[in-house]
Design a protein around this motif. Structure first.
Motif, PDB file in Angstrom:
ATOM      1  N   UNK A  58       8.265 -52.572  52.252  1.00 56.90           N
ATOM      2  CA  UNK A  58       8.526 -51.639  51.796  1.00 56.90           C
ATOM      3  C   UNK A  58       9.775 -51.746  52.850  1.00 56.90           C
ATOM      4  N   UNK A  59      10.343 -51.824  54.085  1.00 56.26           N
ATOM      5  CA  UNK A  59      11.830 -52.064  54.429  1.00 56.26           C
ATOM      6  C   UNK A  59      12.136 -53.670  54.032  1.00 56.26           C
ATOM      7  N   UNK A  60      11.693 -54.548  53.435  1.00 58.92           N
ATOM      8  CA  UNK A  60      12.904 -55.385  53.424  1.00 58.92           C
ATOM      9  C   UNK A  60      12.801 -55.597  52.361  1.00 58.92           C
ATOM     10  N   UNK A  61      12.474 -54.913  51.239  1.00 63.02           N
ATOM     11  CA  UNK A  61      12.730 -54.957  49.619  1.00 63.02           C
ATOM     12  C   UNK A  61      13.908 -53.680  50.205  1.00 63.02           C
ATOM     13  N   UNK A  62      14.093 -52.541  50.227  1.00 62.91           N
ATOM     14  CA  UNK A  62      14.990 -51.757  50.673  1.00 62.91           C
ATOM     15  C   UNK A  62      16.274 -52.370  51.532  1.00 62.91           C
ATOM     16  N   UNK A  63      16.282 -53.077  51.973  1.00 63.39           N
ATOM     17  CA  UNK A  63      17.110 -54.011  52.385  1.00 63.39           C
ATOM     18  C   UNK A  63      18.157 -55.223  51.611  1.00 63.39           C
ATOM     19  N   UNK A  64      16.966 -55.507  50.764  1.00 62.65           N
ATOM     20  CA  UNK A  64      17.869 -56.458  49.661  1.00 62.65           C
ATOM     21  C   UNK A  64      18.278 -55.730  48.518  1.00 62.65           C
ATOM     22  N   UNK A 229      23.499 -66.113  36.591  1.00 60.19           N
ATOM     23  CA  UNK A 229      22.701 -66.706  36.429  1.00 60.19           C
ATOM     24  C   UNK A 229      21.989 -66.587  38.111  1.00 60.19           C
ATOM     25  N   UNK A 230      23.377 -66.979  38.826  1.00 62.20           N
ATOM     26  CA  UNK A 230      23.133 -66.390  40.262  1.00 62.20           C
ATOM     27  C   UNK A 230      22.133 -64.820  40.774  1.00 62.20           C
ATOM     28  N   UNK A 231      22.943 -64.095  40.008  1.00 59.49           N
ATOM     29  CA  UNK A 231      22.026 -62.240  39.982  1.00 59.49           C
ATOM     30  C   UNK A 231      21.014 -62.220  39.414  1.00 59.49           C
ATOM     31  N   UNK A 232      21.074 -62.711  38.069  1.00 59.10           N
ATOM     32  CA  UNK A 232      19.351 -62.933  37.317  1.00 59.10           C
ATOM     33  C   UNK A 232      18.277 -63.706  38.018  1.00 59.10           C
ATOM     34  N   UNK A 233      19.039 -64.592  39.444  1.00 58.59           N
ATOM     35  CA  UNK A 233      17.980 -65.478  39.390  1.00 58.59           C
ATOM     36  C   UNK A 233      16.668 -65.183  40.809  1.00 58.59           C
ATOM     37  N   UNK A 234      17.374 -63.357  41.040  1.00 60.34           N
ATOM     38  CA  UNK A 234      16.261 -63.341  42.533  1.00 60.34           C
ATOM     39  C   UNK A 234      15.017 -62.704  41.838  1.00 60.34           C
ATOM     40  N   UNK A 235      14.980 -61.608  40.510  1.00 56.09           N
ATOM     41  CA  UNK A 235      13.472 -61.257  40.163  1.00 56.09           C
ATOM     42  C   UNK A 235      12.728 -62.407  39.147  1.00 56.09           C
ATOM     43  N   UNK A 236      13.423 -63.744  39.331  1.00 60.58           N
ATOM     44  CA  UNK A 236      12.599 -64.737  38.424  1.00 60.58           C
ATOM     45  C   UNK A 236      11.849 -64.753  40.227  1.00 60.58           C
ATOM     46  N   UNK A 237      12.695 -65.415  41.202  1.00 60.54           N
ATOM     47  CA  UNK A 237      12.485 -65.986  42.409  1.00 60.54           C
ATOM     48  C   UNK A 237      11.458 -64.825  42.991  1.00 60.54           C
ATOM     49  N   UNK A 238      11.785 -63.721  42.550  1.00 60.12           N
ATOM     50  CA  UNK A 238      10.129 -62.923  43.634  1.00 60.12           C
ATOM     51  C   UNK A 238       9.172 -62.624  42.657  1.00 60.12           C
ATOM     52  N   UNK A 239       9.349 -62.692  41.637  1.00 61.10           N
ATOM     53  CA  UNK A 239       7.886 -62.166  40.551  1.00 61.10           C
ATOM     54  C   UNK A 239       7.295 -63.623  40.433  1.00 61.10           C
ATOM     55  N   UNK A 240       8.179 -64.533  40.047  1.00 58.78           N
ATOM     56  CA  UNK A 240       7.933 -65.749  39.750  1.00 58.78           C
ATOM     57  C   UNK A 240       6.830 -66.567  40.601  1.00 58.78           C
ATOM     58  N   UNK A 241       7.529 -66.016  41.684  1.00 61.30           N
ATOM     59  CA  UNK A 241       6.656 -67.030  43.559  1.00 61.30           C
ATOM     60  C   UNK A 241       5.377 -65.789  43.817  1.00 61.30           C
ATOM     61  N   UNK A 242       5.179 -64.820  43.182  1.00 60.06           N
ATOM     62  CA  UNK A 242       4.268 -63.895  43.430  1.00 60.06           C
ATOM     63  C   UNK A 242       2.374 -64.542  42.179  1.00 60.06           C
ATOM     64  N   UNK A 243       3.169 -64.487  41.470  1.00 55.90           N
ATOM     65  CA  UNK A 243       1.931 -64.770  40.375  1.00 55.90           C
ATOM     66  C   UNK A 243       2.301 -66.471  39.878  1.00 55.90           C
ATOM     67  N   UNK A 244       3.422 -67.670  40.592  1.00 58.01           N
ATOM     68  CA  UNK A 244       2.730 -68.014  40.686  1.00 58.01           C
ATOM     69  C   UNK A 244       2.092 -69.066  42.412  1.00 58.01           C
ATOM     70  N   UNK A 256      13.368 -62.715  48.869  1.00 62.65           N
ATOM     71  CA  UNK A 256      14.580 -61.060  48.349  1.00 62.65           C
ATOM     72  C   UNK A 256      15.900 -60.980  49.240  1.00 62.65           C
ATOM     73  N   UNK A 257      15.672 -60.939  51.019  1.00 57.94           N
ATOM     74  CA  UNK A 257      16.982 -60.380  51.779  1.00 57.94           C
ATOM     75  C   UNK A 257      17.215 -62.030  52.217  1.00 57.94           C
ATOM     76  N   UNK A 258      16.681 -62.816  52.189  1.00 58.04           N
ATOM     77  CA  UNK A 258      16.841 -64.017  52.193  1.00 58.04           C
ATOM     78  C   UNK A 258      18.114 -64.232  51.763  1.00 58.04           C
TER      79      UNK A 258
END
Length: 314
Positions: A58-64, A229-244, A256-258
């Protein structure tokens, strides 16, 4: 204190306008004192409610979300959506909904989405002669999609409390979020058509932008495509990393924060190290509000279990 009096006290506090978090906490404390239960249980339950590793998301997603809003990612998502549908009837309202869906998939928070996208879109909609109340309503309706589209803070909370697989919740959240977003866009289009709200080819007066960002609005080049593409990379990294299976939902929040920090500082260069203390403080306050609600809700649920209310209802 009887169960009826406990619920009556809770109802009275809500009616007089006491915030929900304080209501459930205060009524629970009064019940515990009236029943003669050891007061130490209050501290134990409040602490236990937030002493869960998964809640670190929660705090990390808010910070992101705050970093993405201040670091230029949110603004570039707005520009991308505006180029696609911005010049149509109700275009700015539709852009606000689309970007809220994207940003929800990045931050996982309706509050972060409303703060980041509302600050960009509402002034622009008002400047384009949209009704101010309608503009605010669009953001208020679209921002909660962050509760549904992964990564969702609410999904993390629900998964922790019920033992449900967070990955499975994510899979169910995608179609539901897209259906809701589509319904909102159709509604916004019909209202805009009725009142004559138009789109906008550019996003002037929608954000306090740097000179480079203003110039970019007037010349959408290949460089802008790369930035998107840099902006769109965020959801792909987050969700793709979880599903993968690369990282857990909690770890994805840290990633996401990093990512947002690096992109804001070194790619878009709209963040400076001087900005970080203020962003960290704002994010900490936002996370504290949510944790306060969770802690008090945990105490309330303990009272419910103590009185065997779930068993009585069943």
């Amino acid at each position: 204190m009887s169960t009826g009096m406990f619920f009556a006290l809770t109802g009275v506090l809500l009616i007089v306008g006491v915030p929900i978090a304080i209501t459930v906490g205060l009524s629970s404390i009064i019940y515990i004192l009236a029943e003669g239960i050891k007061v130490q249980i209050v501290v134990q339950r409040l602490f236990a409610g937030v002493d869960v590793t998964a809640l670190l998301a929660i705090p990390f997603f808010i910070l992101a979300g705050d970093l993405m809003g201040k670091g230029g990612i949110g603004y570039r998502l707005v520009r991308l959506a505006n180029r696609a549908v911005g010049n149509r009837t109700g275009g700015l309202a539709i852009v606000a909904i689309i970007v809220s869906m994207f940003f929800a998939a990045i931050s996982g928070s309706g509050v972060a989405t409303a703060a980041a996208i509302g600050g960009i879109m509402i002034p622009g909609m008002v400047a384009a002669k949209y009704d101010k109340a309608f503009s605010a309503a669009v953001i208020a309706s679209a921002a909660p999609i962050g509760v549904i589209i992964p990564p969702s803070i609410s999904f993390v909370q629900y998964g922790v409390l019920t033992g449900t697989s967070i990955a499975d919740l994510y899979k169910a959240g995608f179609p539901a979020g897209f259906i809701l977003g589509g319904a909102l866009m159709l509604t916004a289009y019909l209202i805009s058509k009725k009142y004559g709200y138009k789109g906008a080819d550019r996003l002037e007066n929608t954000h306090v932008k740097t000179e480079a960002a203003v110039a970019a609005d007037n010349n959408y080049s290949s460089k802008d495509v790369i930035e998107v593409l840099w902006a769109l990379g965020t959801p792909f990294i987050i969700v793709g990393g979880v599903f993968g299976g690369i990282f857990t939902p909690t770890e994805s929040a840290v990633v996401a924060v990093i990512y947002a920090l690096l992109v804001g500082l070194f790619v878009f260069k709209e963040l400076t190290f001087k900005d970080l203390p203020g962003i960290f403080m704002s994010s900490a306050l936002g996370a504290a509000r949510i944790m306060f609600i969770i802690a008090n809700a945990t105490l309330f649920s303990w009272v419910m279990a103590y009185e065997r209310i779930p068993q009585i209802i069943m």
